[in-house]
Design a protein around this motif. Structure first.
Motif, PDB file in Angstrom:
ATOM      1  N   GLU A   1       6.588  -1.603   2.685  1.00 35.55           N
ATOM      2  CA  GLU A   1       6.205  -1.652   4.102  1.00 35.55           C
ATOM      3  C   GLU A   1       4.722  -1.350   4.280  1.00 35.55           C
ATOM      4  N   VAL A   2       4.221  -0.353   3.558  1.00 31.10           N
ATOM      5  CA  VAL A   2       2.796  -0.028   3.672  1.00 31.10           C
ATOM      6  C   VAL A   2       1.948  -1.198   3.181  1.00 31.10           C
ATOM      7  N   LEU A   3       2.335  -1.766   2.043  1.00 32.71           N
ATOM      8  CA  LEU A   3       1.579  -2.904   1.510  1.00 32.71           C
ATOM      9  C   LEU A   3       1.570  -4.054   2.527  1.00 32.71           C
ATOM     10  N   ASN A   4       2.715  -4.285   3.155  1.00 29.96           N
ATOM     11  CA  ASN A   4       2.809  -5.378   4.127  1.00 29.96           C
ATOM     12  C   ASN A   4       1.870  -5.201   5.320  1.00 29.96           C
ATOM     13  N   GLU A   5       1.616  -3.954   5.687  1.00 27.42           N
ATOM     14  CA  GLU A   5       0.699  -3.718   6.819  1.00 27.42           C
ATOM     15  C   GLU A   5      -0.707  -4.214   6.514  1.00 27.42           C
ATOM     16  N   PHE A   6      -1.042  -4.312   5.221  1.00 30.11           N
ATOM     17  CA  PHE A   6      -2.397  -4.712   4.840  1.00 30.11           C
ATOM     18  C   PHE A   6      -2.450  -6.165   4.366  1.00 30.11           C
ATOM     19  N   LYS A   7      -1.357  -6.859   4.554  1.00 30.68           N
ATOM     20  CA  LYS A   7      -1.233  -8.220   4.031  1.00 30.68           C
ATOM     21  C   LYS A   7      -2.504  -9.040   4.254  1.00 30.68           C
ATOM     22  N   ASP A   8      -2.943  -9.716   3.232  1.00 34.79           N
ATOM     23  CA  ASP A   8      -4.130 -10.570   3.294  1.00 34.79           C
ATOM     24  C   ASP A   8      -5.420  -9.766   3.424  1.00 34.79           C
ATOM     25  N   GLU A   9      -5.315  -8.442   3.460  1.00 38.67           N
ATOM     26  CA  GLU A   9      -6.532  -7.639   3.596  1.00 38.67           C
ATOM     27  C   GLU A   9      -6.557  -6.517   2.560  1.00 38.67           C
ATOM     28  N   ILE A  10      -5.959  -6.780   1.399  1.00 41.19           N
ATOM     29  CA  ILE A  10      -5.970  -5.754   0.366  1.00 41.19           C
ATOM     30  C   ILE A  10      -7.195  -5.932  -0.508  1.00 41.19           C
ATOM     31  N   HIS A  11      -8.166  -5.059  -0.368  1.00 41.46           N
ATOM     32  CA  HIS A  11      -9.318  -5.078  -1.280  1.00 41.46           C
ATOM     33  C   HIS A  11      -9.865  -3.674  -1.398  1.00 41.46           C
ATOM     34  N   VAL A  12     -10.892  -3.534  -2.229  1.00 39.72           N
ATOM     35  CA  VAL A  12     -11.339  -2.187  -2.625  1.00 39.72           C
ATOM     36  C   VAL A  12     -11.711  -1.319  -1.423  1.00 39.72           C
ATOM     37  N   ARG A  13     -12.223  -1.936  -0.365  1.00 33.25           N
ATOM     38  CA  ARG A  13     -12.682  -1.172   0.790  1.00 33.25           C
ATOM     39  C   ARG A  13     -11.534  -0.476   1.528  1.00 33.25           C
ATOM     40  N   ASN A  14     -10.312  -1.004   1.414  1.00 34.17           N
ATOM     41  CA  ASN A  14      -9.249  -0.297   2.129  1.00 34.17           C
ATOM     42  C   ASN A  14      -8.193   0.349   1.219  1.00 34.17           C
ATOM     43  N   ILE A  15      -8.515   0.493  -0.053  1.00 33.16           N
ATOM     44  CA  ILE A  15      -7.587   1.199  -0.953  1.00 33.16           C
ATOM     45  C   ILE A  15      -7.347   2.616  -0.457  1.00 33.16           C
ATOM     46  N   GLU A  16      -8.410   3.281  -0.018  1.00 34.45           N
ATOM     47  CA  GLU A  16      -8.239   4.672   0.431  1.00 34.45           C
ATOM     48  C   GLU A  16      -7.288   4.731   1.631  1.00 34.45           C
ATOM     49  N   GLU A  17      -7.411   3.777   2.533  1.00 30.00           N
ATOM     50  CA  GLU A  17      -6.521   3.760   3.700  1.00 30.00           C
ATOM     51  C   GLU A  17      -5.066   3.488   3.283  1.00 30.00           C
ATOM     52  N   ILE A  18      -4.890   2.591   2.324  1.00 24.83           N
ATOM     53  CA  ILE A  18      -3.537   2.331   1.812  1.00 24.83           C
ATOM     54  C   ILE A  18      -2.948   3.627   1.244  1.00 24.83           C
ATOM     55  N   LEU A  19      -3.745   4.337   0.458  1.00 22.25           N
ATOM     56  CA  LEU A  19      -3.262   5.585  -0.160  1.00 22.25           C
ATOM     57  C   LEU A  19      -2.937   6.629   0.910  1.00 22.25           C
ATOM     58  N   ARG A  20      -3.769   6.731   1.929  1.00 19.04           N
ATOM     59  CA  ARG A  20      -3.503   7.671   3.029  1.00 19.04           C
ATOM     60  C   ARG A  20      -2.165   7.365   3.715  1.00 19.04           C
ATOM     61  N   LYS A  21      -1.939   6.073   3.966  1.00 17.66           N
ATOM     62  CA  LYS A  21      -0.675   5.688   4.610  1.00 17.66           C
ATOM     63  C   LYS A  21       0.516   5.963   3.698  1.00 17.66           C
ATOM     64  N   LEU A  22       0.347   5.692   2.406  1.00 19.91           N
ATOM     65  CA  LEU A  22       1.431   5.983   1.458  1.00 19.91           C
ATOM     66  C   LEU A  22       1.776   7.474   1.490  1.00 19.91           C
ATOM     67  N   LYS A  23       0.728   8.332   1.411  1.00 21.13           N
ATOM     68  CA  LYS A  23       0.942   9.779   1.442  1.00 21.13           C
ATOM     69  C   LYS A  23       1.694  10.187   2.699  1.00 21.13           C
ATOM     70  N   LYS A  24       1.256   9.628   3.821  1.00 23.46           N
ATOM     71  CA  LYS A  24       1.849  10.017   5.100  1.00 23.46           C
ATOM     72  C   LYS A  24       3.291   9.527   5.231  1.00 23.46           C
ATOM     73  N   ARG A  25       3.488   8.220   4.968  1.00 22.80           N
ATOM     74  CA  ARG A  25       4.825   7.644   5.124  1.00 22.80           C
ATOM     75  C   ARG A  25       5.837   8.269   4.162  1.00 22.80           C
ATOM     76  N   LEU A  26       5.371   8.713   2.975  1.00 27.24           N
ATOM     77  CA  LEU A  26       6.281   9.260   1.962  1.00 27.24           C
ATOM     78  C   LEU A  26       6.251  10.786   1.948  1.00 27.24           C
ATOM     79  N   ASN A  27       5.527  11.404   2.888  1.00 23.68           N
ATOM     80  CA  ASN A  27       5.424  12.875   2.940  1.00 23.68           C
ATOM     81  C   ASN A  27       5.034  13.454   1.590  1.00 23.68           C
ATOM     82  N   ALA A  28       4.019  12.865   0.973  1.00 23.62           N
ATOM     83  CA  ALA A  28       3.656  13.263  -0.391  1.00 23.62           C
ATOM     84  C   ALA A  28       2.323  13.988  -0.400  1.00 23.62           C
ATOM     85  N   LYS A  29       2.070  14.726  -1.487  1.00 27.71           N
ATOM     86  CA  LYS A  29       0.787  15.402  -1.656  1.00 27.71           C
ATOM     87  C   LYS A  29      -0.215  14.538  -2.407  1.00 27.71           C
TER      88      LYS A  29
END
Lengths: 269, 269, 269, 269
Positions: free
Chosen positions: C65-93
């Motif tokens: 689901e997180v990957l899908n939110e970035f569909k067609d816009e996955i590149h190095v500039r938004n890796i940090e945002e992807i990771l932030r969303k993963l942490k948040k959505r999965l309640n992870a450290k």
């Protein structure tokens, strides 16, 4: 005729090299087998030494010469001697031997008790520095995992699949591959078998259904068993499911001592 | 400076060569997509021509030059033109293009209807001789299979696993990859999905349990559908299960027209 | 209907899990391209989070689901945002993203200056803990190496071969894949090219002969260049030659900061 | 307890199946060795039978049972007996055995004459129909190839690389793997060796320079030798160069009897 020894000349940039040597060399070997003493198989070797900053190159042919001295007698008991010879012949401060090999065990089907051979992918990663040998012993174990979520939400059935457990340990005492394999197989929903007759298939199907496991459960159960063995002071366990409901895999990993994760092992992929 | 053209000199043994060219070249391409028109992906190419007995060598750089002329416009509609140019530039009687590429489709989860991208491995194998093009279109489709034997002998549960269906066809009319994928997925116990929420997982688990399939059932079901399409005059279907109860795979294959099996396709393994 | 959430229940063994998630998921992406802005390619993703000791399982569908939110816009500039969303959505450290992808560059043949596309295998390994992102950027670069020993002992000729350089860095500032590729190619006997006409082939052959390099020379030369770039504070460089005179490979590796070698990265082989 | 035999019930679609069975099963074997009598190695097996239109499934466990009867005695001399037992136990009209295995030969370095083990990837593809066995024997042979074009256009040096020759034959009489290997190695610019000291490296370098070969020359030279052997009535030869000047490979192929090329063998890639 005297041919020049370019390798022994000084290099342009005097930077020490961590590891230099040969990779992906296949060689027939014999490995220790708990039931049979020795087992013939084929190893894929990487052999490396370090290289000080003042030598241009290592002497690649000597790696093969050292291996040849042990021909037909390459097994875990003489890895240390192989590393010592490598260090000496290559004038190195450290030597490394990595070997990956298929390993076969007789395995009985659970009900009809018919024996056949089951294959595991085993590996030994050995390093010799100053005078201390460091040995990592590991094996990849195919298993069956049945999804607890799928079972709990469904009226009947539950998705299950082949998973691969990778376990690698450092131990104060000698440990058999057989021990690692047993710990891994008993951490999954069920072991897998080379041969199953109908009564066996019934048994395995029902046992897995009664024993659902996520990849998370598999690595935790295996870590728990490894932590109980006081000889083992380091391990990594990984579980990877070829999910039957997805085209991609599910994965979990625990390292001990518990430490921060590093990306570096993903470089060699 | 005039450099010698060794390739055009006569060879020692004057034997004609079936195929000569370049292999494992990756190149970004666009392929036809039923929903979106065109889809950007990355192809792995093999490009070959025949070589008559009186020329020593082909001119490898020309394969790349021809490919470059079609840059950004390589898709099924101009494969024939690429082959024509290859034949002409290489003075050959036949030209061959093989391309393997990941192909993505939007796929909705079956209950919650959330869209995500599902990947398939597709391929096109094209040959141009005298004036006739021969095109084989194919795709590898991951699916879920649930074992009818395991279900019938067990009180509860049934082993299931990811399987891979490979379907390849020759057809009188244009056929979409999407059509082959649909026929393959509907021949298994269930399709697989990139994303499943709990209600979807319940649905897929139960549906697969109600719909058990051996690899034999999968290839027969798919062959039956292909035989119904009167445009398709040749096909092969293969099903390979990563059995969840074994370390090895189960496999079945049907070819049409029904003919004697030959070992030769196993050489390239 | 309310379906049970087994994942959120407590596990049998309360052991924290380093990494859990999905592996080998292919997805079309766009990556930053120095010449063209963005480049369409296909990534192979591993996505993980940590899992605290009191949860039985992670929620695998949320990674997609997180990957899908970035569909067609996955590149190095938004890796940090992807990771932030993963942490948040999965309640992870912590959250981890690994992506491997083919990357294409226009490359001119050295004499005739004909442009064609050259493929490199690139990767990004990103981790987000507390609030700090850790990014390893890397690429595999095919090159030509000509053996200094063979040249010095032989009356004519010298064995040469395709080698693969793997370079991975951590850098204080953004660094282009193109920069890593240039440093790697200039450390070998010669770059390799997708297309060479005869005058180019003459140039490459002669240049490699004038510029012999062991794998040891390659990793030292590249390490030297990386050490000169003050933004780069960590790297590993590897060179592996598909030796033309052997069936096995030659290999060398340097890590910086200079540290003791560990076997652990060889587990995943 | 009597468990149902689902496999023996009629299928939904009554279509005959060409091949059904097990794939990717590893098993330790002994194969014939011209110098030593027998050689221990590890085989990767595919075992198939046909399935008539009126049976739903084959009995997968019987493949393993038949293999187990031959444990430790699986080699070319009893492949026919294995196939006969497979046919009988599975009530089939045809049976197929494919096995791929590493094969090792003692090989002396050309000047210093030091022996070491060289690995080849061998395979046997056997089919038994009515009463006739069909056997394809083959092997992949790594060699050195030096480019005639590069040599002719350059002032000094010539690009060379590791190539892989794949040769597969049908023969009226028994033929040794060693004979195929010798024919393949003598068709290239030079054999490759596991161990070369400096005088050997000089010899191999100079010999390859004196003996340039395109992939086209390699397959023609090998085809010529095979055509001279009147026992061999069918063959395919392939040469694939890991070009040292490119990131992709060069490839050539000859089949005998000379026939039209078909794309079908590229499906399994």
């Amino acid at each position: 005729m005297k041919l020049p020894d370019i390798q022994s000349s000084p290099p342009e940039e005097q930077i020490p090299i961590d590891k230099v040597g040969i990779k992906n060399l296949r060689y027939p070997i014999r490995v220790l087998d708990r039931a049979k003493g020795l087992q013939a198989t084929v190893g894929e070797f990487n052999l490396y030494v370090d290289l000080p900053s003042h030598f241009k190159g290592t002497h690649m042919s000597r790696f093969i010469e050292v291996l040849n001295e042990f021909k037909d007698e390459i097994h875990v008991r003489n890895i240390e001697e192989i590393l010592r010879k490598l260090k000496k012949r290559l004038n190195a401060k450290s030597a490394h031997l990595e070997v990956y090999f298929p390993y076969f065990l007789e395995k009985k089907s659970p009900v009809t008790e018919i024996s056949s051979l089951m294959e595991y992918q085993a590996f030994m990663l050995a390093s010799l520095t100053a005078r201390k040998i460091d040995l990592v012993l590991g094996v990849k174990v195919p298993v069956m995992t049945l999804c607890p979520c799928s079972k709990s939400v469904s009226e009947y059935g539950a998705h299950n699949q082949r998973g691969i457990i990778t376990v690698a340990v450092r131990s104060k005492k000698f440990i058999w591959l057989e021990e690692l394999i047993e710990m891994a197989e008993s951490s999954a929903s069920s072991p897998v078998y080379p041969l199953l007759k109908r009564p066996d298939e019934k048994y395995v199907t029902e046992r897995a259904y009664e024993n659902p496991k996520f990849v998370e459960d598999v690595v935790r159960g295996l870590a728990f068993k490894l932590l109980e063995n006081k000889e083992i002071f380091w391990f990594t366990v990984e579980a990877e499911n070829m999910e039957s409901i997805h085209g991609h895999n599910a994965y979990a990993c625990i390292r001990y001592p518990f430490e921060n994760y590093s990306s570096e092992s993903s470089i060699s992929k």
